[in-house]
Design a protein around this motif. Sequence first.
Motif, short mmCIF file in Angstrom:
data_model
loop_
_atom_site.label_atom_id
_atom_site.label_comp_id
_atom_site.label_asym_id
_atom_site.label_seq_id
_atom_site.Cartn_x
_atom_site.Cartn_y
_atom_site.Cartn_z
N ARG A 61 0.81 -1.21 0.14
CA ARG A 61 -0.15 0.12 0.00
C ARG A 61 0.86 1.25 0.01
O ARG A 61 1.69 1.24 0.88
CB ARG A 61 -0.98 -0.01 1.28
N HIS A 63 0.09 4.71 0.55
CA HIS A 63 -1.29 5.31 1.27
C HIS A 63 -1.13 6.97 0.59
O HIS A 63 0.06 7.42 0.18
CB HIS A 63 -1.10 5.41 2.58
N THR A 69 3.23 0.86 3.18
CA THR A 69 3.11 -0.40 4.17
C THR A 69 3.07 -1.65 3.35
O THR A 69 2.72 -1.83 2.46
CB THR A 69 1.91 -0.34 5.07
N LEU B 3 -2.05 3.77 10.64
CA LEU B 3 -2.90 2.49 10.10
C LEU B 3 -3.00 1.77 11.23
O LEU B 3 -2.19 1.12 11.76
CB LEU B 3 -2.15 1.75 8.73
N HIS B 5 -4.06 -2.04 12.44
CA HIS B 5 -4.23 -3.41 11.59
C HIS B 5 -4.56 -4.44 12.78
O HIS B 5 -4.04 -4.69 13.78
CB HIS B 5 -2.64 -3.79 11.17
N ARG B 56 -10.45 1.49 4.05
CA ARG B 56 -10.56 -0.07 4.72
C ARG B 56 -10.25 -1.17 3.73
O ARG B 56 -10.55 -1.20 2.56
CB ARG B 56 -11.91 -0.33 5.24
N GLN B 73 -7.49 -3.70 7.99
CA GLN B 73 -6.58 -2.54 8.22
C GLN B 73 -7.65 -1.16 8.08
O GLN B 73 -8.28 -1.00 7.10
CB GLN B 73 -5.62 -2.57 7.06
N CYS B 74 -7.51 -0.22 8.64
CA CYS B 74 -8.19 1.00 8.67
C CYS B 74 -7.45 2.03 9.19
O CYS B 74 -6.39 2.02 9.88
CB CYS B 74 -9.47 0.79 9.47
N TYR B 75 -7.80 3.20 8.82
CA TYR B 75 -6.90 4.45 9.37
C TYR B 75 -7.43 4.90 10.87
O TYR B 75 -8.60 4.65 11.21
CB TYR B 75 -7.17 5.71 8.48
#
Lengths: 360, 360
Positions: A61, A63, A69, B3, B5, B56, B73-75
């Motif tokens: 990723r 971002h 990442t 991020l 995880h 996501r 995974q999300c911010y």
Amino acid sequence: MALRHYTLDFKLSTAVDSATTVPDLLSIFHEQEMTETAHETNGHGYLGTFVGKNGRLAILRVHSHALVTIDLQCYEEDNIAQLDNLLNALETKLKVILNGNITRIKRLPALVRGAEVDRYWPTADGRLVEYDMDQIVYEEDSAYQNIKILHSQQYGNVLILDNDLNLAESDLAYTQAIMGSGRENYAGKEVLILGGGDGGILSEMVKQKPKMITMLDISFKVIDACKKYMRGTCGNILDNLKGDCYQILVEDCVPVLKKYVQEGKTFDYVINDLTAIPISTQPEEDSTWEFLRLILDLSIKVLHPSGKYFTQGNAETLTEALSLYEEQLGKLSCPVAFSKEVTCVPSYLEQWVFYSVWKK
Amino acid sequence: MALRHYTLDFKLSTAVDSATTVPDLLSIFHEQEMTETAHETNGHGYLGTFVGKNGRLAILRVHSHALVTIDLQCYEEDNIAQLDNLLNALETKLKVILNGNITRIKRLPALVRGAEVDRYWPTADGRLVEYDMDQIVYEEDSAYQNIKILHSQQYGNVLILDNDLNLAESDLAYTQAIMGSGRENYAGKEVLILGGGDGGILSEMVKQKPKMITMLDISFKVIDACKKYMRGTCGNILDNLKGDCYQILVEDCVPVLKKYVQEGKTFDYVINDLTAIPISTQPEEDSTWEFLRLILDLSIKVLHPSGKYFTQGNAETLTEALSLYEEQLGKLSCPVAFSKEVTCVPSYLEQWVFYSVWKK
């Protein structure tokens, strides 16, 4: 067969365009015969998944903010050196591509998922920590809880009740702290231990020749398992349920405490080794807080006017839970004062609070 | 923006068919408006990636052996409660689908990747551990190394040199161990400290009124940073480079040691606080081992015949590195004997070995 999950992250000072970063990395994945799928992210940067042979999966990723990442999953039996090389190649290439823009490179030890022996036992304050457990020594379900004893290279055998790490053979510091850190003289005294099935307190206490120690633990299975596998903690004290100056009653402590209250029996010391303070901060809605208050109230009732009550608190960082406990101490039917101290218990991987309570 | 995880793993007793597990889960992802891509895995089970709004990403794997893994995974700024609900829904559904076949459910604390303050400082023996650091107190590069001081809720300020956690304000246990664990009397003695820029040893030692302590540390920047931000360790001792019974020389210790050897100067105690034993087990190829042998040899040369040399070793579990160090001790120009002990240093999250060495 466990899954090894590697992560490699580049934190940057400014966001980068995926067009300038991704193409150079693709060749590395292609060399490993990994097939790319680029996903639509609606403005959240580049997201590519790469599936390879032997069940390998990589995720790259770039971002839309200043972060790159990489995840890499492979099976335990896979060629780990090859995977290391893949990560090395990606790291080296990214260092060149992102040169001058890198704030931090982080490559963590692989997360091992689904292994035979579970090595992840998060702290009470919710942090992810990996232990060095290498063997399941004992596992059984009792009527009350799941009992596990795992072997750790540095902590010896570790008792885990309902997935909560209780005590390791290395943890004499726990026992000393809950006995008042060497400031008490137990010789000739009447002592009541609530819980304590690992035998640590009992084993240390008998050395001081008290008049009588009564230990109340509900679980014969815990006592029996610790007798066999936690001898670094209990020595030979659990080999017999009765000795010169002690008796172990395998009973629920609540009715016994109630009986003592009725009889007017008192103790010079009550040591509550039942459980840590609940983490939940809604005491009205939580039955563990209710249980805690009940035990506390009964314990103070059987405590001699000049006696002392010792108990563990919880992790030092759980300040709300600790404050709440201290509030409960102010609400007892008998007014009490307290002090606390912080101890480093080797296997806990967090600083732990212990309380001393006495009647005002 | 970091991020988060999440992982959620089901270890099973027997492998399951993806056809019986996946369809029921898909609806949960669809409810969250996440778009599925099913990947070809060549016989390694089901592998689906799900991309949603706000960046996501979820990965569902029903492995061909007895394991189901989920990544999410999300911010950081995302709706965390919503993500928790998604994981809860997946966990609940899987419990039903896999009922009777589950060996272990593991849902770890989220790995936070790319955060402002890095909380992951793996142990010397390579385990993944998360700390409770919440603030960067100081960061600078010197001519010798990267110097960081981070604040931890439970350990106070923590000194990190070249990404290696050195010492926290909580770690008096380290200082006591490297001073011989309270068994030595430094009153009236000549002491040499190698390294020790955090001031911990110096601060404890002056309390015992030695004749003279000489401390050799190469880095003024470390000393200066610790003077300001590690006062829980050094107190006010670093405020002056010279005192009644101590002097701090900001110099490379090697030429100074060589000069002492030439002059025939000796010390009652030499405390080597420079660095841990190298982990590499190929001493011939590793310059840190060469450096270690050089320092060791010079230190023993300036040691009074009845003197003592103290140093840290490394993590207790790094048995090969420790054995190798002990081998080196056998190869010195002057024959020595040694003892070691294991100490729990609060912020290290692993048991640490300390050595005492003396001339035979």
